[in-house]
Design an enzyme around this catalytic site. Sequence first.
Site, PDB file in Angstrom:
ATOM      1  CG  HIS A 299       5.395  38.446  12.846  1.00  0.00           C
ATOM      2  ND1 HIS A 299       5.594  39.353  14.033  1.00  0.00           N
ATOM      3  CD2 HIS A 299       6.239  38.508  12.611  1.00  0.00           C
ATOM      4  CE1 HIS A 299       6.642  39.257  15.180  1.00  0.00           C
ATOM      5  NE2 HIS A 299       7.347  38.083  13.790  1.00  0.00           N
ATOM      6  CG  ASP A 356      11.812  33.242   8.467  1.00  0.00           C
ATOM      7  OD1 ASP A 356      12.993  33.896   8.947  1.00  0.00           O
ATOM      8  OD2 ASP A 356      10.980  33.202   9.997  1.00  0.00           O
TER       9      ASP A 356
END
Length: 422
Positions: A299, A356
């Site tokens: 991320h 996710d």
Amino acid sequence: MSKAQLSIRGEDLELPVIEGSEGEVGIDISRLRGGTGAVTLDAGYGNTGSCQSGITFIDGEKGILRYRGYAIEDLAEKASFEEVIHLLLWGELPTQGQLDDLNQKLGEYAVLDDGIKGFLKSLPKTAHPMSLLASAYTALETFYDSEGDSEEDVLRVLAGTATLSAYIYRHCKGLDFIDPRSDLDFAGNFLHMSFGKVGEEPNLNPAVQEAINKLLILHADHEQNCSASTVRMVGSAKASLYMSIAAGVGALSGPLHGGANQAVLEMLTAVQEDGGDLEKYVNMAKDKSSGFRLMGFGHRVYKNFDPRAKILKAACDEVLESLGLDDPLLDIAKKLEAVALEDEFFVKRRLYPNVDFYSGIIYRALSIPTNMFTVMFALGRVSGWIAQWKEMRNDPAFRIHRPRQIYIGETARAIQPISERG
Ligand code: ACO
């Protein structure tokens, strides 16, 4: 206020330093170009604050995510998605009266012009649901005589997203559409319109409804990510909310962004079909020449853990248990996480599971098809996009977004007659 000193080409410039309410520091460079002729260059905008915002706070080092000061863990545990919508769009958690009013409006605006059904039916059933969703927002605008920036448009886009998503699901399955009902909440309405039977009363599983409510909250906003920035960028041209949201859907569809949830499930399925050979996939992700990345990992902002992934990992166990399911992909995901988190490549780059990584396992348990996963992301995120869009349009510092560049192409040259080129 403190100042930052900049020396460039023999010029000294003092730049104001802005401090956020959580101690974040930004150098205000709005006078930089005028004062020195220079611009900043920041590939991927990793160091660029594009706005001042009061919506979402993230501390990527500590794994903190808050919507308007409220911890994501508390909101996921104690709030409904409708309360979070109110919080994001209007700044505060609602009173009971405000919530009742919002629920009534969401029910009302979920009913869309019938023309949208014909429009969706005219598109191929085999298209990706995210392409259908992006098309649906721009089509929706054509049925209403509006500037596309009113409170009515906000409510229509927000509530209509559940209707459009459910219609898209049913269109891809070749099923007749089910209209929204005013007696169901946002999650319930989406579930009934998607999985209900035409002409029959809703038959909702409270555990499923609660899981969707939690997923919507976790996905609702994430400050200036790729799709939110896209929505702000398009909206800054005074484009309508419908156009701005359609562009946001486009950004979200990419596998490096929201499209990763679909890619994760495809990856876990591939690992399973490969006999559970985790090392092979971890090694492939480490080999840059393979072009393969461990989907659902890494991320831009979170460098220790993504708090949403933590909540979802626990939610996976809860949902599967409440539905009496046992999904081998959840075991593969947990093992893959453990292997990657032990591996020096991932440790050194501070790569952790993101939102996710686990969401797809829950969607799968709820019988949502893989190609609908990113639409599920958008279903929650549309609230954040609208909050970001409204904040941008009401910002006293509003200007069209228009970045600069450093030109590295050819310098001025004369056109040669075509017969002399080559
Ligand atoms: N698998 C393997 N290696 C990775 C991964 C991954 N998932 N993610 C990053 N890396 C490596 C990169 O190759 C790079 O290595 P290097 O320093 O040796 O060149 C390093 O880690 C940093 O990666 P960047 O691409 O520079 O990180 P960036 O912040 O630009 O990208 C992103 C973040 C896009 C999320 C990236 O981690 C990624 O592609 N992850 C997989 C896709 C994914 O899960 N996306 C969903 C993100 S969450 C969301 O959008 C809702």
